[in-house]
Design an enzyme around this catalytic site. Sequence first.
Site, PDB file in Angstrom:
ATOM      1  N   ASP A  19       0.865  -1.166   0.000  1.00 26.05           N
ATOM      2  CA  ASP A  19       0.000   0.000   0.000  1.00 26.05           C
ATOM      3  C   ASP A  19       0.912   1.229   0.000  1.00 26.05           C
ATOM      4  O   ASP A  19       2.101   1.125   0.315  1.00 26.05           O
ATOM      5  CB  ASP A  19      -0.885  -0.030   1.251  1.00 26.05           C
ATOM      6  CG  ASP A  19      -1.695   1.233   1.424  1.00 26.05           C
ATOM      7  OD1 ASP A  19      -2.405   1.621   0.477  1.00 26.05           O
ATOM      8  OD2 ASP A  19      -1.600   1.847   2.507  1.00 26.05           O
ATOM      9  N   ASP A  21      -0.131   5.264   0.692  1.00 26.37           N
ATOM     10  CA  ASP A  21      -0.360   6.296   1.708  1.00 26.37           C
ATOM     11  C   ASP A  21      -0.727   5.654   3.044  1.00 26.37           C
ATOM     12  O   ASP A  21      -1.687   4.896   3.141  1.00 26.37           O
ATOM     13  CB  ASP A  21      -1.471   7.256   1.259  1.00 26.37           C
ATOM     14  CG  ASP A  21      -1.306   8.637   1.876  1.00 26.37           C
ATOM     15  OD1 ASP A  21      -0.594   8.749   2.896  1.00 26.37           O
ATOM     16  OD2 ASP A  21      -1.870   9.596   1.339  1.00 26.37           O
ATOM     17  N   THR A 114      -2.420   1.030  -4.640  1.00 22.60           N
ATOM     18  CA  THR A 114      -2.905   2.210  -3.924  1.00 22.60           C
ATOM     19  C   THR A 114      -4.309   2.613  -4.337  1.00 22.60           C
ATOM     20  O   THR A 114      -4.725   2.372  -5.481  1.00 22.60           O
ATOM     21  CB  THR A 114      -1.942   3.395  -4.155  1.00 22.60           C
ATOM     22  OG1 THR A 114      -2.456   4.564  -3.524  1.00 22.60           O
ATOM     23  CG2 THR A 114      -1.749   3.678  -5.638  1.00 22.60           C
ATOM     24  N   SER A 115      -5.019   3.238  -3.413  1.00 20.73           N
ATOM     25  CA  SER A 115      -6.337   3.793  -3.707  1.00 20.73           C
ATOM     26  C   SER A 115      -6.224   5.151  -4.379  1.00 20.73           C
ATOM     27  O   SER A 115      -7.228   5.728  -4.792  1.00 20.73           O
ATOM     28  CB  SER A 115      -7.158   3.925  -2.407  1.00 20.73           C
ATOM     29  OG  SER A 115      -7.372   2.658  -1.830  1.00 20.73           O
ATOM     30  N   LYS A 146     -10.449  -0.823  -2.122  1.00 22.52           N
ATOM     31  CA  LYS A 146     -10.364  -1.598  -0.885  1.00 22.52           C
ATOM     32  C   LYS A 146     -11.562  -1.265   0.007  1.00 22.52           C
ATOM     33  O   LYS A 146     -12.004  -0.123   0.016  1.00 22.52           O
ATOM     34  CB  LYS A 146      -9.054  -1.265  -0.152  1.00 22.52           C
ATOM     35  CG  LYS A 146      -7.793  -1.499  -0.985  1.00 22.52           C
ATOM     36  CD  LYS A 146      -6.572  -0.903  -0.299  1.00 22.52           C
ATOM     37  CE  LYS A 146      -5.353  -0.952  -1.196  1.00 22.52           C
ATOM     38  NZ  LYS A 146      -4.165  -0.327  -0.581  1.00 22.52           N
ATOM     39  N   ASP A 174      -1.546  -0.539   6.241  1.00 22.14           N
ATOM     40  CA  ASP A 174      -1.701   0.228   7.477  1.00 22.14           C
ATOM     41  C   ASP A 174      -3.142   0.313   7.935  1.00 22.14           C
ATOM     42  O   ASP A 174      -3.409   0.744   9.055  1.00 22.14           O
ATOM     43  CB  ASP A 174      -1.182   1.662   7.279  1.00 22.14           C
ATOM     44  CG  ASP A 174      -2.126   2.468   6.400  1.00 22.14           C
ATOM     45  OD1 ASP A 174      -2.775   3.415   6.910  1.00 22.14           O
ATOM     46  OD2 ASP A 174      -2.248   2.143   5.210  1.00 22.14           O
TER      47      ASP A 174
END
Length: 235
Positions: A19, A21, A114-115, A146, A174
């Site tokens: 991931d 951020d 990543t989103s 996600k 995270d």
Amino acid sequence: MSQSTSRTESHAFAGVLLDFDGTIIDSTEAIVENWKRVAAELGVDYREILRASHGRRSIDVLRELDPTKANWDYVSAMEAKIPQLSSKPAIEIAGARRLLEKLTRHSIPHAIVTSGSKALLDGWLTILQLPRAMTATTAEDVSAGKPDPEGYRMAKERLLQHRADEGEVLVMEDAPAGVLAGKAAGCKVLAVTTTHTVEQLKEAGADWVVLDHRFVGFETSTSPGDVCLTFHDLL
């Protein structure tokens, strides 16, 4: 390959999915500034956006706020401004740069999942001069963010496409939504406590939890093509 003591474990993996951020960087201040700008533009309370936006794709948040803005042209232009307009640059998660450098140096199959959009990821990587992963799966690449496992499943297939056997893939996360996505994609998950508590991460299904990437070590693997990672001071 697995060995353990009370607080340390070592495991071999065919690849690593990270991931971004919250796991590699912390851009909380920049994200807050961004949603303040968007909230002012849309005439809504930015605090309402923040309560519902963590770890989610911007396009999914905008679908709820103003469907006319929920398109990739708007999202990419908006997120491209985040690194540029931020009054405080993103902070690197402790040990993250060393982790990326080692993955790159040893040619270990790894990817960012990543989103955020491609524009956002590229912006931060450029400004912070962080090593680029072999490949990246961004918000535009998936139909659902996600905790849907699509992003991790897609990245896992890419990493393993040249292997005769599947091998085990590690996800580094995270957030509970990311942990759930990684587990649903059939991966093992190591979580860092940068944005959530140990309890929240374990409840989501994290296999291991450490404070940050300073507690991840590289060892020589006995399996060709695999990397052996050691997790120190497990929580």
